[in-house]
Scaffold this active site. Structure first.
Site, short mmCIF file in Angstrom:
data_model
loop_
_atom_site.label_atom_id
_atom_site.label_comp_id
_atom_site.label_asym_id
_atom_site.label_seq_id
_atom_site.Cartn_x
_atom_site.Cartn_y
_atom_site.Cartn_z
N GLY A 84 -29.15 -68.48 58.58
CA GLY A 84 -30.29 -67.88 57.89
C GLY A 84 -31.47 -68.83 57.78
O GLY A 84 -32.62 -68.40 57.64
N LYS B 36 -31.63 -77.70 59.90
CA LYS B 36 -31.34 -76.92 58.69
C LYS B 36 -32.60 -76.96 57.82
O LYS B 36 -33.15 -78.04 57.59
CB LYS B 36 -30.17 -77.58 57.96
CG LYS B 36 -29.50 -76.74 56.92
CD LYS B 36 -28.11 -77.31 56.67
CE LYS B 36 -27.46 -76.79 55.42
NZ LYS B 36 -26.12 -77.37 55.25
N ARG C 140 -29.36 -82.34 62.37
CA ARG C 140 -27.97 -82.79 62.39
C ARG C 140 -27.36 -82.62 63.77
O ARG C 140 -27.83 -81.85 64.59
CB ARG C 140 -27.19 -82.11 61.27
CG ARG C 140 -26.38 -80.93 61.64
CD ARG C 140 -25.61 -80.40 60.42
NE ARG C 140 -25.28 -79.01 60.67
CZ ARG C 140 -24.87 -78.16 59.75
NH1 ARG C 140 -24.75 -78.54 58.49
NH2 ARG C 140 -24.57 -76.93 60.06
N ASP D 283 -16.68 -69.51 57.38
CA ASP D 283 -17.88 -69.86 58.16
C ASP D 283 -18.19 -71.35 58.06
O ASP D 283 -19.09 -71.84 58.75
CB ASP D 283 -19.08 -69.03 57.70
CG ASP D 283 -19.30 -69.09 56.20
OD1 ASP D 283 -18.34 -68.78 55.46
OD2 ASP D 283 -20.40 -69.47 55.77
N ASP E 20 -21.25 -78.56 56.77
CA ASP E 20 -21.96 -77.89 55.67
C ASP E 20 -21.69 -78.52 54.31
O ASP E 20 -20.91 -78.04 53.49
CB ASP E 20 -21.65 -76.39 55.66
CG ASP E 20 -22.58 -75.66 56.63
OD1 ASP E 20 -23.38 -76.34 57.30
OD2 ASP E 20 -22.52 -74.43 56.71
P1 AMP Z 1 -23.94 -72.13 53.17
O1 AMP Z 1 -23.45 -71.89 51.78
O2 AMP Z 1 -25.01 -73.19 53.27
O3 AMP Z 1 -22.84 -72.37 54.13
O4 AMP Z 1 -24.69 -70.79 53.60
C1 AMP Z 1 -24.10 -69.52 53.59
C2 AMP Z 1 -25.01 -68.53 54.27
O5 AMP Z 1 -26.24 -68.37 53.54
C3 AMP Z 1 -25.42 -68.89 55.68
O6 AMP Z 1 -25.49 -67.71 56.42
C4 AMP Z 1 -26.78 -69.52 55.48
O7 AMP Z 1 -27.57 -69.45 56.65
C5 AMP Z 1 -27.35 -68.67 54.36
N1 AMP Z 1 -28.39 -69.35 53.56
C6 AMP Z 1 -28.18 -70.30 52.61
N2 AMP Z 1 -29.35 -70.68 52.07
C7 AMP Z 1 -30.34 -69.96 52.66
C8 AMP Z 1 -31.76 -69.88 52.52
N3 AMP Z 1 -32.43 -70.64 51.66
N4 AMP Z 1 -32.41 -69.00 53.32
C9 AMP Z 1 -31.76 -68.23 54.19
N5 AMP Z 1 -30.44 -68.24 54.37
C10 AMP Z 1 -29.71 -69.09 53.61
MG MG Z 2 -22.39 -72.71 55.97
#
Ligand code: AMP
Ligand code: MG
Length: 480
Positions: free
Chosen positions: A87, A108, A171, A247, A257
């Site tokens: 995202g 990121k 990264r 994921d 992550d």
């Molecule tokens: P994470 O907890 O970082 O592994 O993210 C889980 C999901 O949320 C992934 O699909 C990320 O791409 C999305 N995500 C987390 N933060 C954001 C953000 N600020 N904007 C868009 N997508 C996000």
């Molecule tokens: Mg993630």
């Protein structure tokens, strides 16, 4: 300089990639650059600091590169989400490093993508520096992990509870293939796509599986072994990932992550820091069983490749999953043998002694990391520093006598037991200062945790646990 970025993922698996561009940064400023890693990748640090900074932001990619957001699904806290994906991240492409290995260059915080859902696609300086310092500390501790190449402040504000300075993390990973990538491919029902993904993963990570009688089962076995090994290493260093959703589990066996992760201080299997993990699903002591649960979800995605007959496929998967515990136990016991300085002592003896020691650490509320380092002093003849920590001395002395009788190797212990880990209070202190514009505490912390096993004068405060009150109320955050 000219950079050769390949587009292997995008061209092998176009269904799993959305070609996309990074948002431009209004006022880029390099906060930290990993010059050693840049060198490994054949990138000139001076170029990256100057004309090449656009590569670290995705605003200036080489000709022919195909940046893309990757699609994946995932079980988040046990519930299946069919469409997650990058995202706020982009795969810029793959680089061949100086040793000939293929490595992903990934960003990121580079802006919204079609997978952003409600998110803003951005990242703040603090969390990106957090990933930088903890992932590099993990690497220095010998734990497989994605690496941090750079953090560039964008000059764009990011709105969370307050307004924060924005940043992009560059990264590097041996790939970004996740269990969730397979879940996504499987959920499309397109068997050819799933097969192509599995072949891509075999070629990239577990090439020997290609020659096995049953390549996809061999891939599964290799991932089981890699994940068991990884989680055992986390447990040995006291690392809590915090958000072991499918994921966030790689096929390569690298840690990925760094969100709400943190290092445990006082030994307690129930330790949880993540603010969103209210049930303790991802508590320190649950990590091995969660890894196995995630691998069972991986198996579900792979079933059609194991056998045409679902019953038979499930049987094969179950047999493979049974090997997890053995892999885990062997790695953990070997690591504990080193931590206790007992490399030639039978595993059951090491396991028994380690288990007793951990029980005593928990009962006495003692810091996990510093205990082992102090114990090396006891192996050298001075037991007072470690004895001084215990309330229940009689029980510990009994343990100490039995352990010393095995003639522990103190030098080996010093090579296995870190002095410096990224302790929560130090990380918070460094990130707060960096967010306000002062990078000195971050740089000092990086210098300490970058050589974790080598004790140095003047760094005493980096070896001490935080105040108990701080640790008790410390919380980490996800997706920030
Ligand atoms: P994470 O907890 O970082 O592994 O993210 C889980 C999901 O949320 C992934 O699909 C990320 O791409 C999305 N995500 C987390 N933060 C954001 C953000 N600020 N904007 C868009 N997508 C996000
Ligand atoms: Mg993630």
């Amino acid at each position: 300089m000219s950079i050769a970025l390949q587009d292997r993922f995008v061209s092998d698996l176009p269904e799993l990639a959305v070609r996309w561009q990074a948002e431009s940064a209004p006022e880029p400023r390099l906060l930290v650059l990993n010059t050693v890693l840049a060198g490994e990748l054949g990138l000139d640090p001076d170029w990256l600091r100057g004309p090449g900074m656009g590569l670290l932001l995705g605003s200036d990619v080489p000709e022919g590169a195909a940046p893309a957001a990757q699609a994946y699904a995932g079980h988040q806290f046990g519930g299946f989400v069919p469409r997650l994906g990058d995202g706020r991240a982009l795969l810029l492409g793959e680089l061949t490093d100086r040793e000939g290995r293929t490595r992903d260059l990934h960003l990121k915080g580079s802006g919204r993508t079609p997978f952003a859902r409600g998110g803003d696609g951005l990242a703040a300086v603090g969390p990106m520096l957090r990933e930088y310092v903890i992932s590099e500390a993990m690497h220095a501790l010998g734990v497989p992990t994605t690496r941090a190449l750079a953090v560039v402040a964008t000059g764009r504000p990011v709105y969370r509870e307050t307004q924060l300075p924005g940043a992009v993390l560059a990264r590097v990973a041996s790939s970004h293939l996740r269990v969730g990538t397979f879940q996504y491919a499987a959920s499309t029902g397109d068997r050819a796509l799933l097969t192509r993904l599995a072949d891509h993963a075999i070629a990239r990570h577990h090439p020997s599986a290609a020659d096995a009688e049953h390549p996809y089962l061999a891939l599964f076995d290799a991932v089981i072994a890699a994940q068991a090994d990884l989680v055992a290493r986390w447990m040995l260093v006291g690392f809590i990932h915090g958000v072991m959703n499918t994921d966030n589990m790689t096929i390569s066996g690298e840690t990925i992550d760094y969100g709400p992760c943190a290092f445990m201080e006082a030994y307690d299997p129930e330790t949880v820091y993540s603010s969103i993990d209210s049930w303790g699903r991802y508590a320190y002591g649950n990590q091995p069983s969660v890894a196995l649960w995630n691998l069972a979800r991986f198996a579900e995605a792979l079933l059609p490749l194991f056998d045409e007959d679902t019953e038979r496929a499930i049987k094969l998967a179950e047999t493979s999953l049974h090997a997890f515990q053995g892999h885990y136990d062997r790695r953990w016991t070997a690591g504990m043998a080193d931590k206790l300085g007992l490399p030639d002592v039978p595993g059951d003896v090491v396991g028994g002694l380690a288990g007793e020691a951990l029980t005593q650490l928990q009962q006495n509320g003692l810091d996990y990391t510093s205990f082992f380092r102090r114990l090396a002093e006891a192996a050298r003849g001075d037991a007072e520093p470690v004895r001084g920590e215990f309330i229940d001395l009689a029980t510990f002395d009994d343990w100490l006598t039995r352990w010393r009788a095995l003639q522990p190797d103190a030098d080996l212990m010093d090579r296995a037991n870190p002095v410096y880990i990224p302790r929560n209070h130090l990380v918070e202190e460094a990130l707060t200062a960096a967010t306000a514009g002062d990078l000195a505490p971050f740089e000092a912390l990086m210098a300490a945790v970058g050589s974790p096993f080598e004790e140095r004068a003047g760094l005493e405060r980096y070896a001490e646990p935080g105040q108990k009150e701080f640790t008790a109320s410390f919380r980490t955050f996800c997706g920030t």
